[in-house]
Design a protein around this motif. Structure first.
Motif, short mmCIF file in Angstrom:
data_model
loop_
_atom_site.label_atom_id
_atom_site.label_comp_id
_atom_site.label_asym_id
_atom_site.label_seq_id
_atom_site.Cartn_x
_atom_site.Cartn_y
_atom_site.Cartn_z
N PHE A 133 0.93 -1.35 0.02
CA PHE A 133 -0.10 0.04 0.03
C PHE A 133 0.89 1.13 -0.08
N ILE A 134 0.26 2.29 -0.23
CA ILE A 134 0.92 3.57 -0.02
C ILE A 134 0.33 4.53 0.90
N LEU A 135 0.74 5.36 1.61
CA LEU A 135 0.42 6.49 2.51
C LEU A 135 0.49 7.96 1.70
N SER A 148 -3.76 -2.43 -4.77
CA SER A 148 -4.84 -3.29 -5.48
C SER A 148 -6.25 -2.66 -5.81
N GLU A 149 -6.45 -1.22 -4.82
CA GLU A 149 -7.61 -0.58 -5.19
C GLU A 149 -7.44 0.62 -6.13
N ILE A 150 -6.10 0.89 -6.67
CA ILE A 150 -6.05 1.95 -7.57
C ILE A 150 -6.36 1.44 -8.98
N LEU A 151 -7.21 2.22 -9.56
CA LEU A 151 -7.56 1.89 -11.01
C LEU A 151 -6.20 2.57 -11.71
N TYR A 152 -6.25 4.08 -11.78
CA TYR A 152 -5.36 4.60 -12.56
C TYR A 152 -5.05 6.05 -11.67
N VAL A 153 -4.04 6.61 -12.33
CA VAL A 153 -3.49 7.94 -11.74
C VAL A 153 -3.42 8.98 -12.80
N GLU A 154 -3.96 10.05 -12.52
CA GLU A 154 -4.06 11.09 -13.38
C GLU A 154 -2.83 12.09 -13.06
N GLY A 155 -2.57 12.58 -13.79
CA GLY A 155 -1.48 13.94 -13.53
C GLY A 155 -2.01 15.20 -13.82
N LEU A 156 -2.07 16.16 -12.83
CA LEU A 156 -2.31 17.10 -12.84
C LEU A 156 -1.53 18.48 -12.46
N ARG A 157 -0.44 18.46 -13.52
CA ARG A 157 0.77 19.50 -13.56
C ARG A 157 1.57 18.52 -12.40
N TYR A 159 0.43 18.12 -9.42
CA TYR A 159 -0.49 17.18 -8.38
C TYR A 159 -0.84 16.00 -9.19
N VAL A 160 -1.25 14.83 -8.53
CA VAL A 160 -1.68 13.76 -9.20
C VAL A 160 -3.15 13.30 -8.47
N ASN A 161 -3.89 12.70 -9.26
CA ASN A 161 -5.26 12.32 -8.68
C ASN A 161 -5.40 10.72 -8.89
N PHE A 162 -5.39 10.14 -7.70
CA PHE A 162 -5.62 8.67 -7.73
C PHE A 162 -7.12 8.30 -7.57
N ILE A 163 -7.31 7.74 -8.77
CA ILE A 163 -8.91 7.02 -8.77
C ILE A 163 -8.96 5.64 -8.17
N THR A 164 -9.61 5.36 -7.14
CA THR A 164 -9.80 3.82 -6.76
C THR A 164 -11.09 3.02 -7.22
N SER A 165 -11.16 1.90 -6.79
CA SER A 165 -12.05 1.07 -7.18
C SER A 165 -13.55 1.35 -6.73
N ASN A 166 -13.41 2.13 -5.53
CA ASN A 166 -14.79 2.67 -5.03
C ASN A 166 -15.09 4.00 -5.52
N ASN A 167 -14.45 4.54 -6.61
CA ASN A 167 -14.73 5.74 -7.31
C ASN A 167 -14.31 7.00 -6.42
N LYS A 168 -13.42 6.67 -5.44
CA LYS A 168 -12.92 7.68 -4.61
C LYS A 168 -11.65 8.46 -5.47
N PHE A 187 2.11 -1.31 -12.69
CA PHE A 187 1.49 0.18 -12.97
C PHE A 187 2.26 0.52 -14.26
N ILE A 188 1.39 0.94 -15.19
CA ILE A 188 2.11 1.25 -16.58
C ILE A 188 1.84 2.66 -16.91
N ARG A 189 2.83 3.29 -17.20
CA ARG A 189 2.62 4.70 -17.93
C ARG A 189 2.17 4.59 -19.34
N VAL A 190 0.93 5.08 -19.73
CA VAL A 190 0.30 5.05 -21.11
C VAL A 190 0.21 6.38 -21.72
#
Length: 234
Positions: A133-135, A148-157, A159-168, A187-190
């Motif tokens: 896990f990460i803190l 295991s709960e991370i769907l993907y990560v989006e870069g915001l300059r 900042y980054v936004n972690f989107i999880t399996s429960n839509n958090k 985890f793959i950079r696409v």
């Protein structure tokens, strides 16, 4: 990294509510909001503050006058619906100027600029990596997030936004480059703005990966390596 504190000064409650919502999505520590700029001035005299989000047109005292009095003591990010005030704001060397209505992304740009000014290009340290896990420091809380709960990560300059399996969503100060080097191998950079958890990829449609009904674009320079890592050789 030190906590970055902020206050909000605006004589309209809807504007305060929006800024409070935006601040709540970051790791900034929100100290207080003020509708009366004179009360804010009194607070600034007795309390150290890193960032002040300050409206320009207010009855008791203009935001520019307040900024001029406290310039150098904190980073002022001015907010207003009137574009003509921008020049005066920049003459005062305020940190940034947000023209209402502004987006969360534009808000983050201003925050990033203020943080750099405060900490001289602050290094990222809002994420601690562990085995499973990460803190993450976000929303003024410390979150334990299993990989295991991370769907993907989006870069915001910056900042980054972690989107999880429960839509958090968890937004924190970090770069995708640092994450790319520290996240587990699944985890793959696409794309320049996206890292995906390959175990969560459901399908490929053209140049889009589908994860939980969300379409994630595949960047041209990432495509060959990314698809091989996710699907194997096609």
């Amino acid at each position: 990294m030190k906590n970055i504190t902020c206050i909000i000064i605006d004589d309209e409650m809807p504007a305060i509510a929006l800024l409070e919502a935006f601040v709540g999505k970051t790791s900034l520590v929100h100290l207080q909001s003020f509708q009366n700029p004179l009360e804010a001035l009194e607070f600034l005299r007795d309390n150290p503050v890193d960032i002040a989000f300050c409206d320009i047109q207010m009855k008791e005292l203009s935001g520019l006058s307040l900024a001029e009095m406290k310039m150098g003591e904190c980073q002022f990010i001015m907010t207003t619906a009137y574009e003509e005030y921008a020049l005066k704001g920049y003459e005062l060397n305020v940190c940034d100027y947000l023209l209402k209505p502004f987006s969360f992304e534009r808000f983050l740009q201003a925050v990033n600029k203020a943080i750099k000014n405060i900490n001289n290009d602050l290094p990222s340290s809002e994420i601690k990596h562990r085995k499973d896990f990460i803190l993450i420091k976000a929303d003024q809380k410390l979150h334990k997030l299993p990989y295991s709960e991370i769907l993907y990560v989006e870069g915001l300059r910056e900042y980054v936004n972690f989107i999880t399996s429960n839509n958090k969503e968890l937004i924190t100060l970090e770069s995708l480059k640092n994450l790319e080097n520290n996240l587990p191998e699944n985890f793959i950079r696409v794309h320049k703005s996206f890292i995906v958890n390959r175990d969560k990829v459901q399908s490929l449609y053209g140049n889009m990966l589908i994860i939980n009904k969300k379409e994630i674009p595949i960047g041209k320079s990432y495509k060959k390596v990314a698809l091989e890592k996710i699907f194997g050789k096609l």
